[in-house]
Write a protein that holds these residues in place. Structure first.
Motif, short mmCIF file in Angstrom:
data_model
loop_
_atom_site.label_atom_id
_atom_site.label_comp_id
_atom_site.label_asym_id
_atom_site.label_seq_id
_atom_site.Cartn_x
_atom_site.Cartn_y
_atom_site.Cartn_z
N ARG A 433 3.36 11.57 -4.14
CA ARG A 433 2.98 13.22 -3.74
C ARG A 433 1.60 13.46 -3.46
NH1 ARG A 433 6.79 11.29 -1.73
NH2 ARG A 433 8.34 10.98 -3.01
N ARG A 435 -0.18 13.13 -0.55
CA ARG A 435 0.10 12.87 0.78
C ARG A 435 -1.46 12.48 1.69
NH1 ARG A 435 5.24 12.58 3.21
NH2 ARG A 435 4.52 13.90 5.04
N ARG A 449 -0.74 4.38 4.57
CA ARG A 449 -0.48 5.57 5.40
C ARG A 449 -1.22 5.57 6.58
NH1 ARG A 449 0.01 9.27 0.16
NH2 ARG A 449 2.14 9.06 -0.32
#
Ligand code: ADP
Ligand code: MG
Length: 694
Positions: A433, A435, A449
């Motif tokens: 979490r 992000r 990511r």
């Protein structure tokens, strides 16, 4: 009704089909080819080919193709039918082992980065038995690697398989040191979460920019964007739901483990996540997923946009590459264990990843570099262009305790000692979490990511696998020689943390403070594709890939050339599309509108009616018209003047000069759009596109 369990994998020549259809001996040989990389002899290949053909024909296939992944980033296929004439003038369906094992597509039209000039023009495809054959649109697709006659990789699969072999070898050395005698192999696993946009087809058809470039090159901000945060995980509209259902069905038939679907942050943005698989298969499946996503959209009069940044001002799309490694016996090596010993092993693998990301941050950045993804990385969007590792507070505390020879929590009094102490279990939810981190530990895997939504995940995983193989090799070299394993292990982990802790960052990756801090730490911040690509061929990186036999120097340089070319071509096409739109549609529509209001103003003046509206608009729009004309001419000049000596310089020119002019041109066009009546503006607006699916 067909049940999911019946449908799942129904179009895949998978293990159970092979078991049922192949003679026992042949089946065993195929398994050996899949599990241990043994070559299949031609007799066995003939048997497999025949069984494959029978199965495919029974399932409606008429053709076969060697399905491969050239450097274009999309998959390629050339269909051949099974038919063969017999003596009576009829046909029989045939497929030989030779045709299964090797194909010879014309290699000359695929990007080779100069490899073609140096070597043979021809290339060949070679069956990859580790990824199952499948039927798509009546064609038996055989996953293959694509090489030049000299053996140079011309695709993304070959180096991926090589990198998996590299990490397997080194991870096995480590496991042996930990006394593991049961594991036969270590494979990396990947679950790529795929983001995409869905927009109405009839609107897409009216936008040349979407058609030619996959993104909007113009478009004023709509009154509403994503600021209300009401789309993320919001209720899915029936039309989108129907799309997702068909998409799942199609993917399931192909054995793709489509699992989760939800709305994303931006309006009309969605995500699909599969259950993870071996990297090679996950990569094949992600390519298939992207293809099927586009195909299925047509059935719903929608268009699926996979571009990283189809719309300015709203979130772009990425692909979260969840990565881990596990043994053939099913042990996830990035899962913290229950015993001190298991934990020591976990911490060693964790350290290996941290070290790899720090040592090869440039390569990881490059693995996600493209003209499209430049709009995300380094452009104030998630994630930043600076590579860093997020571990979460608890794990960070543990590493801190190891580094400083202290206890890991206030309650504990003893020093943290690897191989002796249990590390606490951390609840999974606290580990993720964040992000904003480009590389986050999420409990039992890492989530990279940075990868762009339209890109193949191959590069990212080639890089990760090879870089981690390098860390593991260095560790194994030390540990194999050590006298006191536990002591050496402790020292090794400790020194790795000391050396590489600069890459660990648990804060907000979007913060400007972080960028300043990252610079102080000596981390790279490579903002654009032309800026990062030269790092690809730095000595340390050439050496890495060479040492682990993933890329030869020639192959790597070829890839560097291809990426540069891709970048320049992409920007060029975008620039040309812009000039086309401006010259053919935008300026003429402004001109026409100006003519109309000028006429009205004239008439009003004759009748002594106030014409402030017309005159104000005339003035403002005329000024913008002049600015647009200036902008487009300046862009055209920039395009005409390109005369750079190297592909690197050319890419830099496209970035520094052409792209800048594109942005300037867009700014004035978008201002004009805001003043023009919607009946006159030649294109659907952002509001139409983003909120058009009902
Ligand atoms: P979320 O990130 O939404 O919490 P999960 O953590 O369950 O969801 O999974 C996200 C993605 O990570 C999924 O595609 C999942 O299959 C993948 N994943 C889970 N475990 C692994 C693993 N060991 N290796 C690679 N990918 C994994
Ligand atoms: Mg996730």
């Amino acid at each position: 009704m067909e049940t999911i369990t019946n449908v799942f994998g129904s179009m895949v020549f998978n293990n159970s089909v092979m078991k049922a259809r192949l003679p026992k001996e042949t089946y065993k040989e195929v398994r050996r080819a899949i599990d241990d990389g043994k070559r299949l002899d031609i007799e066995a290949a003939n048997v497999v080919a025949n069984a494959m053909k029978d199965w495919a024909v029974e399932n409606g296939a008429t053709h076969y193709t060697h399905w491969f992944q050239p450097m274009t980033g999309v998959t390629a296929e050339k269909h051949d039918s099974f038919i063969s004439p017999d003596r009576d003038g009829n046909i029989i369906m045939e497929f030989s082992g030779k045709e299964l094992v090797r194909g010879e597509p014309d290699a000359s039209s695929f990007p080779s980065g100069g490899l073609r000039a140096t070597f043979e023009a021809r290339g060949y495809t070679a069956w990859d038995p580790t990824s199952y054959a499948f039927i798509k649109d009546g064609v038996l697709c055989i996953p293959t690697a694509f090489c030049s006659y000299g053996g140079e990789a011309l695709d993304k699969k070959t180096p991926l398989l090589r990198s998996m072999e590299a990490i397997n070898e080194q991870a096995m050395r480590i496991l042996k040191l930990f006394g593991n005698t049961t594991a036969k192999s270590v494979k990396t696993t990947v679950g790529p979460e795929q983001e995409y946009f869905l927009i109405p087809e009839e609107l897409y058809d009216k936008r040349k920019d979407l058609i030619f470039t996959g993104r909007t090159l113009f478009g004023a901000r709509p009154p509403k964007g994503q600021e209300m945060e009401d789309h993320y995980f919001g209720a899915i509209k029936p039309r989108v739901q129907a799309y997702m259902k068909e998409l799942n069905d199609e993917l399931w038939k192909l054995g793709v483990l489509a699992k989760t679907e939800h709305n994303e942050v931006a309006p009309s943005q969605h995500e699909l996540a599969p259950i993870f698989a071996t990297t090679n298969i996950a990569t094949d499946h992600n390519q298939l997923t992207m293809e099927i996503m586009k195909k299925v959209a047509k059935h719903h009069k929608l268009v699926c946009l996979l571009h990283e940044k189809p719309f300015a001002g709203v979130n772009g799309s990425g692909k979260h590459n969840n990565w881990s490694l596990s043994t053939d016996t099913g042990v996830n090596l990035l899962e913290p264990g229950d015993t001190p010993y298991d934990n020591a092993q976990f911490l060693l693998f964790l350290s290996a990843v941290i070290k790899a990301v720090d040592d090869y941050q440039d390569l990881l950045r490059i693995s996600a570099a493209s003209a499209g993804n430049d709009h995300r990385l380094g452009a104030n969007e998630a994630p930043p262009a600076v590579v860093s590792v997020f571990l979460g507070e608890e794990l960070a505390e543990i590493l801190d305790a190891i580094e400083k020879d202290t206890s890991y929590s206030k309650k504990e009094k003893e020093q943290m000692k690897i191989g002796v102490h249990v590390i606490p279990k951390f609840p999974k939810d606290t580990t993720d979490r964040n992000r904003t981190s480009p590389f986050a530990f999420t409990g039992n895997k890492f989530e990279f990511r940075m990868v762009g939504s339209s890109m193949s995940i191959a590069e990212a995983n080639i890089t990760l696998n090879t870089a981690v193989a390098k860390s593991l090799k260095e560790f194994a070299d030390v540990l194999e020689k050590s006298k006191d394993f536990t002591e050496s292990l402790h020292d090794l982990i400790k020194s790795t943390i000391v050396e590489h802790k600069r890459i660990i960052f648990n804060g907000n990756g979007y913060d400007d403070d972080w960028l300043a801090e990252a610079e102080k730490r000596g981390l790279l911040n490579l903002k654009s594709t032309p800026e990062c690509l030269p790092y690809m061929i730095k000595d340390k990186n050439v050496k890495l890939f060479k040492d682990f036999k993933v890329f030869s120097e020639t192959e790597l340089k070829a890839r560097y050339e291809i990426e540069l070319e891709n970048y320049s071509k992409t920007i060029r096409i975008e620039a040309l599309t812009m000039t086309d739109m401006v010259n053919k549609d935008i300026l003429p529509s402004i001109e026409k509108y100006l003519g109309e209001i000028a006429k009205t103003a004239d008439r009003k003046a004759k009748l002594s009616i106030d014409s402030t509206y017309e005159l104000t608009r005339l003035k403002k729009l005329s000024a913008l018209q002049t600015a647009i004309l200036g902008g487009v001419e300046s862009l055209e000049t920039a395009l005409a003047e390109i005369n750079e000596k190297s592909s690197q310089k050319e890419a830099e020119y496209y970035h520094d000069v052409v792209f800048k002019k594109m942005q300037e041109l867009r700014a004035v066009v978008d201002r004009a759009e805001m003043l023009m009546p919607s009946t006159v503006w030649p294109y659907p607006t952002y509001g139409d596109l983003l909120f058009g699916v009902r």
